[in-house]
Design a protein around this motif. Sequence first.
Motif, PDB file in Angstrom:
ATOM      1  N   GLY A 115       0.798  -1.214   0.000  1.00 46.86           N
ATOM      2  CA  GLY A 115       0.000   0.000   0.000  1.00 46.86           C
ATOM      3  C   GLY A 115       0.827   1.258   0.000  1.00 46.86           C
ATOM      4  O   GLY A 115       1.993   1.267   0.404  1.00 46.86           O
ATOM      5  N   LYS A 153      -4.071 -10.069   1.259  1.00 49.71           N
ATOM      6  CA  LYS A 153      -5.197  -9.605   0.450  1.00 49.71           C
ATOM      7  C   LYS A 153      -6.265 -10.666   0.216  1.00 49.71           C
ATOM      8  O   LYS A 153      -7.450 -10.431   0.467  1.00 49.71           O
ATOM      9  CB  LYS A 153      -4.686  -9.078  -0.896  1.00 49.71           C
ATOM     10  CG  LYS A 153      -5.772  -8.725  -1.898  1.00 49.71           C
ATOM     11  CD  LYS A 153      -6.707  -7.643  -1.373  1.00 49.71           C
ATOM     12  CE  LYS A 153      -7.864  -7.394  -2.342  1.00 49.71           C
ATOM     13  NZ  LYS A 153      -8.818  -6.397  -1.811  1.00 49.71           N
ATOM     14  N   GLU A 204      -8.741  -0.850  -7.606  1.00 53.01           N
ATOM     15  CA  GLU A 204      -7.362  -0.391  -7.477  1.00 53.01           C
ATOM     16  C   GLU A 204      -6.495  -1.191  -8.443  1.00 53.01           C
ATOM     17  O   GLU A 204      -6.132  -2.339  -8.161  1.00 53.01           O
ATOM     18  CB  GLU A 204      -6.880  -0.527  -6.028  1.00 53.01           C
ATOM     19  CG  GLU A 204      -7.690   0.330  -5.068  1.00 53.01           C
ATOM     20  CD  GLU A 204      -7.098   0.416  -3.668  1.00 53.01           C
ATOM     21  OE1 GLU A 204      -6.074  -0.248  -3.416  1.00 53.01           O
ATOM     22  OE2 GLU A 204      -7.660   1.152  -2.838  1.00 53.01           O
ATOM     23  N   ASP A 257      -7.232  -4.741  -6.823  1.00 51.43           N
ATOM     24  CA  ASP A 257      -7.359  -4.802  -5.364  1.00 51.43           C
ATOM     25  C   ASP A 257      -8.600  -4.014  -4.958  1.00 51.43           C
ATOM     26  O   ASP A 257      -8.527  -2.845  -4.590  1.00 51.43           O
ATOM     27  CB  ASP A 257      -6.083  -4.230  -4.734  1.00 51.43           C
ATOM     28  CG  ASP A 257      -6.170  -4.052  -3.231  1.00 51.43           C
ATOM     29  OD1 ASP A 257      -7.073  -4.638  -2.621  1.00 51.43           O
ATOM     30  OD2 ASP A 257      -5.335  -3.316  -2.677  1.00 51.43           O
ATOM     31  N   SER A 288     -11.541  -2.304  -3.047  1.00 53.10           N
ATOM     32  CA  SER A 288     -11.369  -1.680  -1.741  1.00 53.10           C
ATOM     33  C   SER A 288     -12.585  -0.864  -1.334  1.00 53.10           C
ATOM     34  O   SER A 288     -13.170  -0.153  -2.160  1.00 53.10           O
ATOM     35  CB  SER A 288     -10.136  -0.774  -1.766  1.00 53.10           C
ATOM     36  OG  SER A 288      -9.909  -0.170  -0.519  1.00 53.10           O
ATOM     37  N   ARG A 293     -13.361   2.239   0.557  1.00 51.15           N
ATOM     38  CA  ARG A 293     -12.714   3.411   1.129  1.00 51.15           C
ATOM     39  C   ARG A 293     -13.488   3.941   2.333  1.00 51.15           C
ATOM     40  O   ARG A 293     -12.901   4.546   3.229  1.00 51.15           O
ATOM     41  CB  ARG A 293     -12.572   4.498   0.062  1.00 51.15           C
ATOM     42  CG  ARG A 293     -11.604   4.099  -1.054  1.00 51.15           C
ATOM     43  CD  ARG A 293     -11.368   5.201  -2.054  1.00 51.15           C
ATOM     44  NE  ARG A 293     -10.672   6.330  -1.450  1.00 51.15           N
ATOM     45  CZ  ARG A 293     -10.347   7.441  -2.120  1.00 51.15           C
ATOM     46  NH1 ARG A 293     -10.646   7.546  -3.411  1.00 51.15           N
ATOM     47  NH2 ARG A 293      -9.717   8.426  -1.510  1.00 51.15           N
ATOM     48  N   GLU A 308     -12.341   1.609   5.417  1.00 48.61           N
ATOM     49  CA  GLU A 308     -10.965   1.907   5.831  1.00 48.61           C
ATOM     50  C   GLU A 308     -10.847   3.328   6.356  1.00 48.61           C
ATOM     51  O   GLU A 308     -10.084   3.601   7.291  1.00 48.61           O
ATOM     52  CB  GLU A 308     -10.000   1.698   4.668  1.00 48.61           C
ATOM     53  CG  GLU A 308      -8.545   1.922   5.049  1.00 48.61           C
ATOM     54  CD  GLU A 308      -7.573   1.752   3.880  1.00 48.61           C
ATOM     55  OE1 GLU A 308      -6.365   1.941   4.094  1.00 48.61           O
ATOM     56  OE2 GLU A 308      -8.035   1.446   2.767  1.00 48.61           O
ATOM     57  N   LEU A 348      -8.887  -2.084   8.097  1.00 52.08           N
ATOM     58  CA  LEU A 348      -8.295  -2.434   6.799  1.00 52.08           C
ATOM     59  C   LEU A 348      -8.641  -3.850   6.346  1.00 52.08           C
ATOM     60  O   LEU A 348      -9.013  -4.044   5.176  1.00 52.08           O
ATOM     61  CB  LEU A 348      -6.776  -2.250   6.836  1.00 52.08           C
ATOM     62  CG  LEU A 348      -6.027  -2.654   5.552  1.00 52.08           C
ATOM     63  CD1 LEU A 348      -6.367  -1.701   4.416  1.00 52.08           C
ATOM     64  CD2 LEU A 348      -4.515  -2.677   5.790  1.00 52.08           C
ATOM     65  N   LYS A 374     -10.585  -4.722   2.775  1.00 53.97           N
ATOM     66  CA  LYS A 374      -9.795  -5.339   1.710  1.00 53.97           C
ATOM     67  C   LYS A 374     -10.103  -6.821   1.472  1.00 53.97           C
ATOM     68  O   LYS A 374      -9.959  -7.300   0.352  1.00 53.97           O
ATOM     69  CB  LYS A 374      -8.300  -5.202   2.052  1.00 53.97           C
ATOM     70  CG  LYS A 374      -7.768  -3.775   2.019  1.00 53.97           C
ATOM     71  CD  LYS A 374      -7.628  -3.282   0.595  1.00 53.97           C
ATOM     72  CE  LYS A 374      -6.878  -1.957   0.537  1.00 53.97           C
ATOM     73  NZ  LYS A 374      -6.694  -1.489  -0.861  1.00 53.97           N
ATOM     74  N   CYS A 399     -12.984 -10.109  -3.612  1.00 59.09           N
ATOM     75  CA  CYS A 399     -12.283  -8.848  -3.344  1.00 59.09           C
ATOM     76  C   CYS A 399     -11.087  -8.610  -4.255  1.00 59.09           C
ATOM     77  O   CYS A 399     -10.478  -7.541  -4.207  1.00 59.09           O
ATOM     78  CB  CYS A 399     -11.818  -8.808  -1.894  1.00 59.09           C
ATOM     79  SG  CYS A 399     -10.570 -10.065  -1.486  1.00 59.09           S
ATOM     80  N   CYS A 400     -10.737  -9.605  -5.070  1.00 56.24           N
ATOM     81  CA  CYS A 400      -9.516  -9.486  -5.863  1.00 56.24           C
ATOM     82  C   CYS A 400      -9.710 -10.150  -7.218  1.00 56.24           C
ATOM     83  O   CYS A 400     -10.348 -11.204  -7.331  1.00 56.24           O
ATOM     84  CB  CYS A 400      -8.353 -10.152  -5.128  1.00 56.24           C
ATOM     85  SG  CYS A 400      -6.767 -10.045  -5.977  1.00 56.24           S
ATOM     86  N   THR A 418      -1.495   0.922  -5.580  1.00 55.74           N
ATOM     87  CA  THR A 418      -2.534   1.548  -6.393  1.00 55.74           C
ATOM     88  C   THR A 418      -1.973   2.694  -7.222  1.00 55.74           C
ATOM     89  O   THR A 418      -1.476   3.681  -6.676  1.00 55.74           O
ATOM     90  CB  THR A 418      -3.662   2.070  -5.492  1.00 55.74           C
ATOM     91  OG1 THR A 418      -4.129   1.008  -4.669  1.00 55.74           O
ATOM     92  CG2 THR A 418      -4.802   2.612  -6.317  1.00 55.74           C
TER      93      THR A 418
END
Length: 289
Positions: free
Chosen positions: A85, A119, A144, A164, A166, A168, A171, A178, A182, A187-188, A256
């Motif tokens: 990050g 992650k 991201e 990635d 996310s 916001r 977080e 976090l 995440k 999520c990925c 990112t």
Amino acid sequence: MRYYQLREEGTPRLAVEAAGGVYDITAATPRLRTFDDLLCAATITDSSADTVANDLLEKAATLPSDALENGSVSAPVLGEVWAAGVTYRISEEARKSESSMPEMYLDVYENDRPEVFFKATPDRTVGPGEGVGIRADSEWDVPEPELGVVLSGEEIVGYTIGNDMSSRSIEGKNPLYLPQAKVYDRCCSIGPCIRSADSIDDPHDLEMWMTISRDGEIRYDEATNTGKMVRSVEELVDCYVAHNAVPDVSVLLTGTSLVPDEGFTLEEGDVIEIGLEGIGTLTNTVVEV
């Protein structure tokens, strides 16, 4: 060389794009069904994945070019995904604007130790053409786009594209949230292929771009270069593997590089396209989870 995992029912199949064509490696050697299998063969023969694949091209079946179209391939590697990050100035600025503790992000950006965090597991990771998730309990969600480093143990063997996803808003309420921002279902995203490390001249000089479309209208369209990353790939990998029992195969996302404006949030049905020079384009549709 670019390696693709063909999306087929039942038996996994590994394809390689090389020498101006697309080849079915599994047709040449049925034991090589995944990129993980190819890495194992390279280790046994004390050679590189490219060397093993190149030796099989004459025996491999040739595939049509549309065999690699979006929806025809899945995530090219399944393993743990970790991420770094605050490695780009734009990410540091975005985190400061969203957070109740903005000074901590500047400290990470300028510190000797980078931020590296877990992650996703394979069952939380999707591939090209699949849905990436936004949490139903989140009000502000963004993709991201990131350069992904593919590792065999501690060795860099290739590069891919990662998204990635996310929250916001989660977080931003407290940095201790976090993991929830995440790590969740879908999520990925990883793909569309793995470009071998030997065939990338400089991972720190690759053009990257991202578009987000909603109801056929482009809502975001920006580009950048991995040269804007404040840390090197090697530095991030060293931090990830240090004092860590890393798996046989994993992916490390390097930060990112592009961030939509503060007023933008993803909605279900949005289409995200992330392109990376020399690797390809990763396309996913947004779903709520």
